[in-house]
Design a protein around this motif. Structure first.
Motif, PDB file in Angstrom:
ATOM      1  N   VAL A  65      56.101 -36.615 -22.662  1.00  0.00           N
ATOM      2  CA  VAL A  65      56.697 -37.338 -23.778  1.00  0.00           C
ATOM      3  C   VAL A  65      57.495 -38.538 -23.270  1.00  0.00           C
ATOM      4  O   VAL A  65      57.779 -38.652 -22.090  1.00  0.00           O
ATOM      5  CB  VAL A  65      57.620 -36.412 -24.606  1.00  0.00           C
ATOM      6  CG1 VAL A  65      56.844 -35.244 -25.200  1.00  0.00           C
ATOM      7  CG2 VAL A  65      58.791 -35.912 -23.774  1.00  0.00           C
ATOM      8  N   GLU A  66      57.889 -39.397 -24.215  1.00  0.00           N
ATOM      9  CA  GLU A  66      58.784 -40.509 -23.918  1.00  0.00           C
ATOM     10  C   GLU A  66      59.933 -40.475 -24.914  1.00  0.00           C
ATOM     11  O   GLU A  66      59.718 -40.282 -26.110  1.00  0.00           O
ATOM     12  CB  GLU A  66      58.057 -41.843 -24.030  1.00  0.00           C
ATOM     13  CG  GLU A  66      58.955 -43.038 -23.722  1.00  0.00           C
ATOM     14  CD  GLU A  66      58.221 -44.364 -23.779  1.00  0.00           C
ATOM     15  OE1 GLU A  66      58.701 -45.315 -23.144  1.00  0.00           O
ATOM     16  OE2 GLU A  66      57.176 -44.450 -24.460  1.00  0.00           O
ATOM     17  N   GLY A  67      61.138 -40.666 -24.407  1.00  0.00           N
ATOM     18  CA  GLY A  67      62.306 -40.702 -25.275  1.00  0.00           C
ATOM     19  C   GLY A  67      63.570 -40.584 -24.454  1.00  0.00           C
ATOM     20  O   GLY A  67      63.530 -40.559 -23.221  1.00  0.00           O
ATOM     21  N   PRO A  68      64.707 -40.493 -25.126  1.00  0.00           N
ATOM     22  CA  PRO A  68      65.968 -40.363 -24.402  1.00  0.00           C
ATOM     23  C   PRO A  68      66.109 -38.970 -23.798  1.00  0.00           C
ATOM     24  O   PRO A  68      65.513 -38.014 -24.289  1.00  0.00           O
ATOM     25  CB  PRO A  68      67.022 -40.606 -25.480  1.00  0.00           C
ATOM     26  CG  PRO A  68      66.343 -40.249 -26.760  1.00  0.00           C
ATOM     27  CD  PRO A  68      64.880 -40.577 -26.572  1.00  0.00           C
ATOM     28  N   LEU A  69      66.884 -38.888 -22.728  1.00  0.00           N
ATOM     29  CA  LEU A  69      67.216 -37.595 -22.141  1.00  0.00           C
ATOM     30  C   LEU A  69      68.533 -37.119 -22.754  1.00  0.00           C
ATOM     31  O   LEU A  69      69.384 -37.928 -23.111  1.00  0.00           O
ATOM     32  CB  LEU A  69      67.380 -37.725 -20.620  1.00  0.00           C
ATOM     33  CG  LEU A  69      66.147 -38.155 -19.839  1.00  0.00           C
ATOM     34  CD1 LEU A  69      66.504 -38.332 -18.367  1.00  0.00           C
ATOM     35  CD2 LEU A  69      65.012 -37.158 -19.999  1.00  0.00           C
ATOM     36  N   PRO A  70      68.709 -35.820 -22.881  1.00  0.00           N
ATOM     37  CA  PRO A  70      69.985 -35.319 -23.394  1.00  0.00           C
ATOM     38  C   PRO A  70      71.150 -35.804 -22.523  1.00  0.00           C
ATOM     39  O   PRO A  70      71.069 -35.793 -21.295  1.00  0.00           O
ATOM     40  CB  PRO A  70      69.828 -33.797 -23.320  1.00  0.00           C
ATOM     41  CG  PRO A  70      68.342 -33.579 -23.428  1.00  0.00           C
ATOM     42  CD  PRO A  70      67.739 -34.738 -22.674  1.00  0.00           C
ATOM     43  N   ARG A  71      72.217 -36.220 -23.155  1.00  0.00           N
ATOM     44  CA  ARG A  71      73.378 -36.762 -22.431  1.00  0.00           C
ATOM     45  C   ARG A  71      74.053 -35.738 -21.538  1.00  0.00           C
ATOM     46  O   ARG A  71      74.711 -36.098 -20.570  1.00  0.00           O
ATOM     47  CB  ARG A  71      74.394 -37.320 -23.418  1.00  0.00           C
ATOM     48  CG  ARG A  71      73.901 -38.547 -24.116  1.00  0.00           C
ATOM     49  CD  ARG A  71      74.945 -39.050 -25.088  1.00  0.00           C
ATOM     50  NE  ARG A  71      74.380 -40.082 -25.924  1.00  0.00           N
ATOM     51  CZ  ARG A  71      74.855 -41.308 -25.995  1.00  0.00           C
ATOM     52  NH1 ARG A  71      75.897 -41.639 -25.298  1.00  0.00           N
ATOM     53  NH2 ARG A  71      74.279 -42.185 -26.776  1.00  0.00           N
ATOM     54  N   HIS A  72      73.909 -34.455 -21.861  1.00  0.00           N
ATOM     55  CA  HIS A  72      74.589 -33.425 -21.076  1.00  0.00           C
ATOM     56  C   HIS A  72      73.829 -33.049 -19.803  1.00  0.00           C
ATOM     57  O   HIS A  72      74.287 -32.198 -19.056  1.00  0.00           O
ATOM     58  CB  HIS A  72      74.871 -32.183 -21.935  1.00  0.00           C
ATOM     59  CG  HIS A  72      73.641 -31.469 -22.398  1.00  0.00           C
ATOM     60  ND1 HIS A  72      72.948 -31.864 -23.520  1.00  0.00           N
ATOM     61  CD2 HIS A  72      72.987 -30.408 -21.898  1.00  0.00           C
ATOM     62  CE1 HIS A  72      71.905 -31.056 -23.689  1.00  0.00           C
ATOM     63  NE2 HIS A  72      71.908 -30.170 -22.717  1.00  0.00           N
ATOM     64  N   TRP A  73      72.682 -33.675 -19.541  1.00  0.00           N
ATOM     65  CA  TRP A  73      71.952 -33.427 -18.299  1.00  0.00           C
ATOM     66  C   TRP A  73      72.533 -34.329 -17.207  1.00  0.00           C
ATOM     67  O   TRP A  73      72.315 -35.545 -17.227  1.00  0.00           O
ATOM     68  CB  TRP A  73      70.475 -33.729 -18.450  1.00  0.00           C
ATOM     69  CG  TRP A  73      69.689 -32.767 -19.288  1.00  0.00           C
ATOM     70  CD1 TRP A  73      70.161 -31.684 -19.970  1.00  0.00           C
ATOM     71  CD2 TRP A  73      68.297 -32.816 -19.536  1.00  0.00           C
ATOM     72  NE1 TRP A  73      69.134 -31.060 -20.629  1.00  0.00           N
ATOM     73  CE2 TRP A  73      67.967 -31.743 -20.375  1.00  0.00           C
ATOM     74  CE3 TRP A  73      67.275 -33.673 -19.125  1.00  0.00           C
ATOM     75  CZ2 TRP A  73      66.684 -31.479 -20.814  1.00  0.00           C
ATOM     76  CZ3 TRP A  73      65.994 -33.420 -19.566  1.00  0.00           C
ATOM     77  CH2 TRP A  73      65.699 -32.334 -20.391  1.00  0.00           C
ATOM     78  N   PRO A  74      73.251 -33.780 -16.224  1.00  0.00           N
ATOM     79  CA  PRO A  74      73.806 -34.636 -15.178  1.00  0.00           C
ATOM     80  C   PRO A  74      72.710 -35.196 -14.261  1.00  0.00           C
ATOM     81  O   PRO A  74      71.698 -34.535 -13.993  1.00  0.00           O
ATOM     82  CB  PRO A  74      74.745 -33.708 -14.405  1.00  0.00           C
ATOM     83  CG  PRO A  74      74.333 -32.323 -14.752  1.00  0.00           C
ATOM     84  CD  PRO A  74      73.633 -32.376 -16.077  1.00  0.00           C
ATOM     85  N   VAL A  75      72.929 -36.415 -13.813  1.00  0.00           N
ATOM     86  CA  VAL A  75      72.004 -37.046 -12.862  1.00  0.00           C
ATOM     87  C   VAL A  75      72.374 -36.575 -11.464  1.00  0.00           C
ATOM     88  O   VAL A  75      73.500 -36.759 -11.014  1.00  0.00           O
ATOM     89  CB  VAL A  75      72.064 -38.582 -12.962  1.00  0.00           C
ATOM     90  CG1 VAL A  75      71.183 -39.219 -11.901  1.00  0.00           C
ATOM     91  CG2 VAL A  75      71.646 -39.036 -14.354  1.00  0.00           C
ATOM     92  N   VAL A  76      71.411 -35.957 -10.782  1.00  0.00           N
ATOM     93  CA  VAL A  76      71.604 -35.466  -9.424  1.00  0.00           C
ATOM     94  C   VAL A  76      71.259 -36.555  -8.415  1.00  0.00           C
ATOM     95  O   VAL A  76      71.904 -36.701  -7.386  1.00  0.00           O
ATOM     96  CB  VAL A  76      70.731 -34.206  -9.178  1.00  0.00           C
ATOM     97  CG1 VAL A  76      70.820 -33.731  -7.746  1.00  0.00           C
ATOM     98  CG2 VAL A  76      71.118 -33.097 -10.140  1.00  0.00           C
ATOM     99  N   ARG A  77      70.231 -37.329  -8.723  1.00  0.00           N
ATOM    100  CA  ARG A  77      69.783 -38.398  -7.828  1.00  0.00           C
ATOM    101  C   ARG A  77      69.149 -39.500  -8.672  1.00  0.00           C
ATOM    102  O   ARG A  77      68.440 -39.221  -9.631  1.00  0.00           O
ATOM    103  CB  ARG A  77      68.757 -37.837  -6.833  1.00  0.00           C
ATOM    104  CG  ARG A  77      68.408 -38.708  -5.671  1.00  0.00           C
ATOM    105  CD  ARG A  77      69.054 -38.189  -4.407  1.00  0.00           C
ATOM    106  NE  ARG A  77      68.847 -39.093  -3.301  1.00  0.00           N
ATOM    107  CZ  ARG A  77      68.281 -38.769  -2.151  1.00  0.00           C
ATOM    108  NH1 ARG A  77      67.855 -37.539  -1.949  1.00  0.00           N
ATOM    109  NH2 ARG A  77      68.157 -39.650  -1.192  1.00  0.00           N
ATOM    110  N   HIS A  78      69.409 -40.726  -8.292  1.00  0.00           N
ATOM    111  CA  HIS A  78      68.889 -41.899  -8.995  1.00  0.00           C
ATOM    112  C   HIS A  78      68.124 -42.725  -7.968  1.00  0.00           C
ATOM    113  O   HIS A  78      68.704 -43.196  -6.996  1.00  0.00           O
ATOM    114  CB  HIS A  78      70.069 -42.670  -9.573  1.00  0.00           C
ATOM    115  CG  HIS A  78      69.704 -43.899 -10.323  1.00  0.00           C
ATOM    116  ND1 HIS A  78      70.644 -44.661 -10.972  1.00  0.00           N
ATOM    117  CD2 HIS A  78      68.520 -44.539 -10.529  1.00  0.00           C
ATOM    118  CE1 HIS A  78      70.066 -45.700 -11.538  1.00  0.00           C
ATOM    119  NE2 HIS A  78      68.778 -45.639 -11.282  1.00  0.00           N
ATOM    120  N   LEU A  79      66.830 -42.887  -8.179  1.00  0.00           N
ATOM    121  CA  LEU A  79      65.959 -43.584  -7.230  1.00  0.00           C
ATOM    122  C   LEU A  79      65.323 -44.793  -7.887  1.00  0.00           C
ATOM    123  O   LEU A  79      65.014 -44.772  -9.079  1.00  0.00           O
ATOM    124  CB  LEU A  79      64.874 -42.632  -6.726  1.00  0.00           C
ATOM    125  CG  LEU A  79      65.387 -41.348  -6.074  1.00  0.00           C
ATOM    126  CD1 LEU A  79      64.265 -40.350  -5.912  1.00  0.00           C
ATOM    127  CD2 LEU A  79      66.041 -41.656  -4.746  1.00  0.00           C
TER     128      LEU A  79
END
Length: 136
Positions: A115-129
């Motif tokens: 799917v395409e869309g926003p991610l839930p805000r409560h999901w913390p980002v562990v790594r950004h590449l």
């Protein structure tokens, strides 16, 4: 590989069925399979790790793999083509590819498709590449 190319390749996978450990868009993809298929469409042929469970507390070592895939660590807001490793729950990691500000392509296990869309805000980002223009 540019971020725009990776995002375009990811968007082409929208609607593919979800399949844990899936690596073929025709039969199903999981989140790592989405990244592998998008990379392949960008001319980067690789086999990403496949020995994992849906729930785990730790990520496999990624340092060597990240460089080989033409990715580097990034900060700030996600831009088109960025890959985020997020944590939907304490024992689950998930990959998503940015396609626009606030919009991501990912394999949604609950909806059983890519799917395409926003991610839930409560999901913390562990790594950004972020893709680099050339592989290291």
């Amino acid at each position: 590989m540019t971020g725009a190319a990776l995002a375009q390749a990811a968007r082409a996978l929208i609607g593919c069925p979800f399949l844990l450990h899936g690596r073929d868009p025709r039969t199903g993809l999981d989140c790592i399979g989405v990244l592998e298929a998008a990379l392949t469409a960008c001319g980067i042929t690789t086999r990403l790790p496949n020995a994992y469970t849906l729930r785990t507390r730790c990520l496999p070592p990624l340092e060597t793999l990240i460089g080989l895939l033409g990715l580097r660590d990034a900060e700030g807001p996600a831009t088109v083509g960025d890959v985020l490793i997020v944590r939907p729950s304490p024992c689950q990691h998930h990959l998503a590819i940015a396609t626009a500000p606030g919009s991501f392509v990912h394999a949604h296990a609950g909806l059983r498709r890519v799917v395409e869309g926003p991610l839930p805000r409560h999901w913390p980002v562990v790594r950004h590449l972020r893709p680099t223009t050339k592989r290291t």
